[in-house]
Scaffold this active site. Structure first.
Site, PDB file in Angstrom:
ATOM      1  N   LYS A 190     -12.915  -5.097  -6.243  1.00 48.27           N
ATOM      2  CA  LYS A 190     -13.743  -3.892  -6.095  1.00 48.27           C
ATOM      3  C   LYS A 190     -12.979  -2.664  -6.573  1.00 48.27           C
ATOM      4  O   LYS A 190     -13.551  -1.722  -7.086  1.00 48.27           O
ATOM      5  CB  LYS A 190     -14.108  -3.611  -4.636  1.00 48.27           C
ATOM      6  N   LYS A 230      -7.315  -9.903 -11.971  1.00 44.53           N
ATOM      7  CA  LYS A 230      -8.061 -10.406 -10.814  1.00 44.53           C
ATOM      8  C   LYS A 230      -9.289  -9.524 -10.561  1.00 44.53           C
ATOM      9  O   LYS A 230      -9.168  -8.296 -10.525  1.00 44.53           O
ATOM     10  CB  LYS A 230      -7.136 -10.397  -9.597  1.00 44.53           C
ATOM     11  N   LYS A 261       0.838  -1.206   0.000  1.00 47.47           N
ATOM     12  CA  LYS A 261       0.000   0.000   0.000  1.00 47.47           C
ATOM     13  C   LYS A 261       0.869   1.251   0.000  1.00 47.47           C
ATOM     14  O   LYS A 261       0.597   2.204  -0.724  1.00 47.47           O
ATOM     15  CB  LYS A 261      -0.950   0.000   1.194  1.00 47.47           C
TER      16      LYS A 261
END
Ligand code: AMP
Ligand code: TRP
Length: 337
Positions: free
Chosen positions: A204, A201, A122
């Site tokens: 969301k 993949k 991240k």
């Protein structure tokens, strides 16, 4: 010290899902189907929770968070989770988990947390980390340890987090000189890799997802966007590397998969030309058929929010009793009581 025999806890399986967006076929085939099947086959308690504390590391809109918590609960119930056997609850309804998080933080070195792949990824992607994001694995360890979970079914990306939870259980048991926390084991769910509309993949956050409860025209429109090659209608279609077929396979048994492959190889179905457009329509039909009963249950649940609240409240009461017992052991062992 890490032997959990002295704790004499029954087998307990636990998993959590973040309420950060509409659930899609990747979540369904990758996690939810296994969760729903577990209560019938697992000889112990099953706990499934909606990780709203975790969602706060990224979500800033309270109305959206509430809506997503409800969406996840309704989805699990509509898909048939047996809540007599399994506990379904909201993470924040058991605030003991945050107290255990603090205890875990006090015995866990920064170095362990700094090695977390999810956190490093991240940060590498430009997200400015909050303390919450940094401590995500500690909260996750507390989720697991507070209920004395023995088995945690997860995807590969979460295995490191479970290993950290194992380490933290050991740190606590060693720090207090007695086995107060059970060391959990991870179990890789037999999750297939579900590709999204673009073949990457399904996620969301990539804008390539097919929501579980999409139907009718919006579903056909979405499915129409699945990326394929440009084989002309009537020519044989490749069965390797086809995104439509990869998703379709998830809905079919062996005989169904073989049947579709005969259409692909022939470029025809029942004497009529068969192309990607037809495969996509067939996929939409399979999806609507699979979720037909769930749609009916979902409508009933959406019309009866009190029922959903009652299920979550009952799940929280049962889960909280387990958490309270763990916290009492920990508080006493650390000298807080
Ligand atoms: P996430 O939406 O990333 O929080 O994932 C929730 C659960 O769904 C995790 O157990 C994931 O492993 C699973 N999952 C999410 N997307 C996929 C996918 N495209 N294929 C398989 N499993 C997935
Ligand atoms: N981090 C998990 C995910 O993103 C969700 C989660 C939170 C979880 N706490 C957990 C999963 C405890 C298993 C056990 O998928």
């Amino acid at each position: 010290m890490t032997d959990d025999a002295p704790l004499e806890l029954p087998p307990r399986i636990l998993s959590g899902i973040q309420p950060t967006g509409e659930l899609h076929l990747g979540n369904y085939f990758g996690a939810i189907v296994q969760h729903i099947a577990l209560p019938a086959e697992f000889p112990g308690e099953c706990l499934f929770f909606i990780a709203d504390y975790h969602a706060l590391t990224t979500v800033r809109d309270p109305a959206f968070l509430r809506e997503m918590v409800r969406h996840v609960a309704v989805t699990y119930l509509a898909l048939g989770l047996d809540t007599e056997k399994a506990m379904l609850f909201r993470q924040s309804d058991v605030p003991e988990v945050t107290e255990l998080t603090w205890l875990l933080m006090c015995v866990t070195g920064m170095g362990l947390i700094e090695r977390a792949h999810a956190f490093k990824d991240k940060v590498a992607n430009g997200i400015k980390p909050s303390m919450g994001l940094f401590c995500y694995p500690v909260l996750m360890a507390a989720d697991i340890l507070v209920y004395g979970s023995s088995v945690v079914p997860v995807g590969k990306d979460q295995v490191q987090h479970i290993e950290m939870a194992q380490d933290m259980a050991t740190y606590v048991n060693e720090a207090v000189g007695q086995p107060v926390l059970r060391r959990p084991e991870w179990r890789l769910s037999k999750a297939p890799y579900v590709p999204g509309l673009d073949g990457k993949k399904m996620s969301k956050s990539y804008g390539n997802a097919i929501p579980i409860f999409a139907t009718g025209k919006p579903l056909r429109k979405l499915v129409g966007k699945i990326v394929t090659d440009s084989t002309p209608l009537g020519d044989p279609l490749p069965t390797e590397g086809c995104n439509v077929l990869a998703i379709l396979d998830l809905f079919l048994d062996d005989a169904g998969r073989e049947e579709v492959r005969t259409w692909y190889r022939a470029g025809a179905r029942d004497g009529q030309p068969f192309g990607y457009g037809h495969a996509k329509v067939y996929l939409a039909e399979c999806m609507e058929r699979r979720f037909a009963e769930a749609h009916v249950r979902r409508e009933a649940l959406l019309a009866d929010p009190a029922r959903v609240d009652a299920v979550l409240a009952d799940g929280a009461t049962r889960a909280r009793a387990l958490a309270t017992a763990t916290l009492e052991r920990c508080r006493a062992a650390f000298g807080l009581r």
